[in-house]
Design a protein around this motif. Structure first.
Motif, short mmCIF file in Angstrom:
data_model
loop_
_atom_site.label_atom_id
_atom_site.label_comp_id
_atom_site.label_asym_id
_atom_site.label_seq_id
_atom_site.Cartn_x
_atom_site.Cartn_y
_atom_site.Cartn_z
N ARG A 49 0.81 -1.01 0.23
CA ARG A 49 -0.25 -0.17 0.15
C ARG A 49 0.76 1.29 0.25
N GLY A 50 2.08 1.57 -0.05
CA GLY A 50 3.17 2.25 0.14
C GLY A 50 2.45 2.96 2.07
N TRP A 51 2.50 2.07 2.93
CA TRP A 51 2.12 3.02 4.09
C TRP A 51 3.58 3.34 4.32
N LEU A 52 2.67 4.90 5.23
CA LEU A 52 3.87 6.11 5.67
C LEU A 52 5.03 6.30 5.34
N GLY A 53 4.10 6.69 3.45
CA GLY A 53 4.89 7.00 1.92
C GLY A 53 5.77 6.71 2.17
N SER A 54 6.26 4.59 2.41
CA SER A 54 6.64 4.05 1.78
C SER A 54 6.84 3.84 -0.19
N SER A 55 7.77 4.35 -0.51
CA SER A 55 7.87 3.96 -1.60
C SER A 55 8.27 2.43 -2.55
N MET A 56 8.98 2.25 -3.55
CA MET A 56 8.78 0.76 -4.27
C MET A 56 10.02 0.44 -3.68
N PRO A 57 10.37 -0.17 -2.92
CA PRO A 57 11.81 -0.50 -3.15
C PRO A 57 13.46 -1.19 -4.12
N PHE A 58 12.05 -2.03 -5.34
CA PHE A 58 12.58 -2.60 -5.94
C PHE A 58 11.44 -2.16 -7.76
N PRO A 59 12.10 -2.91 -8.67
CA PRO A 59 10.69 -2.23 -9.72
C PRO A 59 10.37 -3.45 -10.03
N ARG A 60 10.14 -4.70 -9.82
CA ARG A 60 9.49 -5.71 -9.59
C ARG A 60 9.28 -6.30 -7.80
N VAL A 61 8.64 -6.51 -7.40
CA VAL A 61 8.06 -7.16 -6.10
C VAL A 61 7.20 -8.15 -6.01
N ILE A 62 8.05 -9.62 -5.61
CA ILE A 62 6.89 -11.01 -5.44
C ILE A 62 6.76 -10.34 -3.98
N PRO A 63 5.44 -10.90 -3.12
CA PRO A 63 5.63 -9.74 -1.36
C PRO A 63 5.73 -11.02 -0.95
N HIS A 64 5.72 -11.15 0.60
CA HIS A 64 5.55 -12.13 1.65
C HIS A 64 6.75 -12.36 2.19
N SER A 65 6.99 -11.98 3.37
CA SER A 65 8.42 -12.94 3.69
C SER A 65 8.55 -13.88 4.43
N ASP A 66 7.51 -14.88 4.85
CA ASP A 66 6.87 -15.86 5.72
C ASP A 66 6.40 -17.15 4.37
N GLY A 67 7.13 -18.15 4.59
CA GLY A 67 6.69 -19.68 3.84
C GLY A 67 6.96 -21.05 4.48
N ALA A 68 6.67 -21.73 3.97
CA ALA A 68 6.87 -23.36 4.41
C ALA A 68 6.92 -23.94 3.18
N GLY A 69 8.35 -24.43 2.86
CA GLY A 69 8.18 -25.61 1.92
C GLY A 69 9.28 -26.03 1.71
N VAL A 70 9.85 -27.06 1.05
CA VAL A 70 10.99 -27.87 0.64
C VAL A 70 12.17 -27.55 -0.10
N ILE A 71 13.48 -27.67 -0.22
CA ILE A 71 14.35 -27.39 -0.45
C ILE A 71 14.90 -27.96 -2.00
N ASP A 72 14.31 -27.42 -2.49
CA ASP A 72 15.68 -28.22 -4.42
C ASP A 72 16.27 -27.80 -4.72
N ALA A 73 16.67 -27.18 -4.35
CA ALA A 73 18.24 -26.81 -4.99
C ALA A 73 18.91 -26.17 -4.26
#
Length: 326
Positions: A49-73
Motif C-alpha cells: 500500500r505504500g504505508w507511511l509514504g514508503s516507496s517501491m524498493p525494487f521495480p518488481r516485488v513478489i510479496p511475503h516474507s514468511d513461508g514453508a516448503g522444501v529445499i529443491d536446489a
C-alpha cells in the motif's frame, strides 16, 4: 513458475498480478525453496500500500516474507545434503525483491530453517514475522523465568506467540483481550486473561501481579500507555511493536520515576543473531508442542488480492495463508 507480484503500490485488486515468471536460481550461500504455503502479514500489505509514504524498493516485488516448503536446489557454499529438507522461511522479502508468494523462492541459507517432520507447513509459514517479533518482545531484555509478563492483544499473531513463548520460558503470563466476549478464546493453561472493557482492568491485572508486572508486550502503545504505567513494576520493560497513532503520548514522568524501559521493535531490522536465536527457539518450542497457531482463511495464489484485503481489514482470529500449486 507461477507467482504474484506488483510493479506499483496501491489497492490489492489494482496492483497484484498473478502469472508466470522465471524460476529463481540460488546464488552463493542461498537455497531455493519450493513453497507450499505462504504467510500473509500486515507488514506485507503495508509495503504493497505504500504505508507511511514508503516507496517501491525494487521495480518488481513478489510479496511475503514468511513461508514453508522444501529445499529443491542450493547455491555454491551450501551443503548439498540440504536438498529435500523441509523448512520454514523468514525474511524472504526483507530488503529483498522476491518473497514467498510464488512456487519458488531463493533465500540465504540461514533464512530457511529446518522444520521437524511432525510439524505442519501451516505452522511453519506462521512463525516468521509474528514469531520472531514475539520472541524479541519477550527475550530482548533477558530471560523471563519466574517473572510476570503482561501480553496485550493475546489473540493476535504476535501476542499469541509471545504469550506461549513466555509461558514456555517459565514466566507467569497475564494477557489482555479487548472484549469480555473474547475471554473464552484464551487458553487458561497459558495465561490469565483480562478484558480491557471491564471497569478496572488495572485492578484486575494487579490482582495477579500485586507488585506490578516485569515485562509488557505492547501492541497498541497509544491506547495502553496509561494502563501500562499503572501496572508496571519498578524497572519494568515495555516492549512495543505497534501503536495506533503516529505520534504517541506517554505518561513520561511517572514512567521515569518508576525506571521503566521503553523498547521499540521493528522486525525487519532486528540484529541478525537475534533472528537466528529466535528461529532456533521457535522451532524448539514448536517441536515440543509449546506453540500453536490459529489458522484463519486459506487462499489459493489466484486469490491473493482477497487475502491481502482480509489482512488489511483486520484478519480476525487466525493466520491468513496462501497455498501454492505443486
Amino acid at each position: 513458475m507461477l507467482a504474484s507480484w506488483y510493479n506499483d503500490q496501491g489497492p490489492a485488486a489494482d496492483v497484484l498480478h498473478v502469472g508466470e515468471l522465471p524460476d529463481p536460481i540460488p546464488g552463493p550461500g542461498e537455497v531455493r525453496v519450493r513453497v507450499t504455503v505462504s504467510g500473509v502479514n500486515p507488514g506485507d500489505t503495508k509495503k504493497r500500500r505504500g504505508w507511511l509514504g514508503s516507496s517501491m524498493p525494487f521495480p518488481r516485488v513478489i510479496p511475503h516474507s514468511d513461508g514453508a516448503g522444501v529445499i529443491d536446489a542450493v547455491g555454491a557454499q551450501v551443503d548439498a545434503h540440504r536438498v529435500g529438507q523441509r523448512v520454514w522461511v523468514y525474511g524472504a522479502q526483507s530488503y529483498r525483491p522476491f518473497g514467498t508468494a510464488a512456487q519458488y523462492t531463493a533465500v540465504p541459507a540461514d533464512l530457511a530453517v529446518p522444520l521437524p517432520d511432525h510439524l505442519s507447513d501451516e505452522l511453519g509459514a506462521s512463525l516468521g514475522i509474528p514469531g520472531i517479533t514475539a520472541h524479541r518482545t519477550v527475550f530482548a531484555d533477558g530471560p523471563v523465568d519466574g517473572q510476570l509478563v503482561l501480553v496485550h492483544g493475546v489473540l493476535g499473531g504476535v501476542g499469541s506467540l509471545a504469550a506461549q513463548l513466555a509461558h514456555w520460558a517459565g514466566a507467569t503470563v497475564i494477557a489482555t483481550v479487548r472484549r469480555t466476549a473474547d475471554l473464552d478464546h484464551v487458553d487458561p493453561a497459558v495465561a490469565h486473561a483480562i478484558a480491557l472493557d471491564t471497569d478496572e482492568p488495572a485492578a484486575a491485572i494487579r490482582a495477579y501481579a500485586p507488585r506490578g508486572v516485569d515485562r509488557i508486550v505492547e501492541v497498541a502503545l497509544s491506547d495502553n500507555a496509561d494502563l501500562d504505567n499503572a501496572v508496571a513494576a519498578n524497572n519494568a520493560v515495555i516492549a512495543a511493536y505497534a501503536s495506533r497513532t503516529d505520534r504517541t503520548e506517554i505518561p513520561f514522568w511517572p514512567l521515569l520515576f518508576n525506571n521503566v524501559t521503553l523498547r521499540l521493535l521493528g522486525s525487519d531490522d532486528f540484529p541478525a543473531e537475534a533472528k537466528r536465536q529466535a528461529a532456533r527457539d521457535l522451532t524448539s518450542a514448536a517441536a515440543v508442542g509449546a506453540l500453536t497457531v490459529a489458522v484463519g482463511d486459506r487462499h489459493p495464489l489466484d486469490d491473493i488480492a482477497k487475502a491481502h484485503d482480509h489482512v488489511d481489514a483486520g484478519g480476525g482470529h487466525g493466520r491468513i495463508l496462501l497455498t501454492l500449486p505443486q
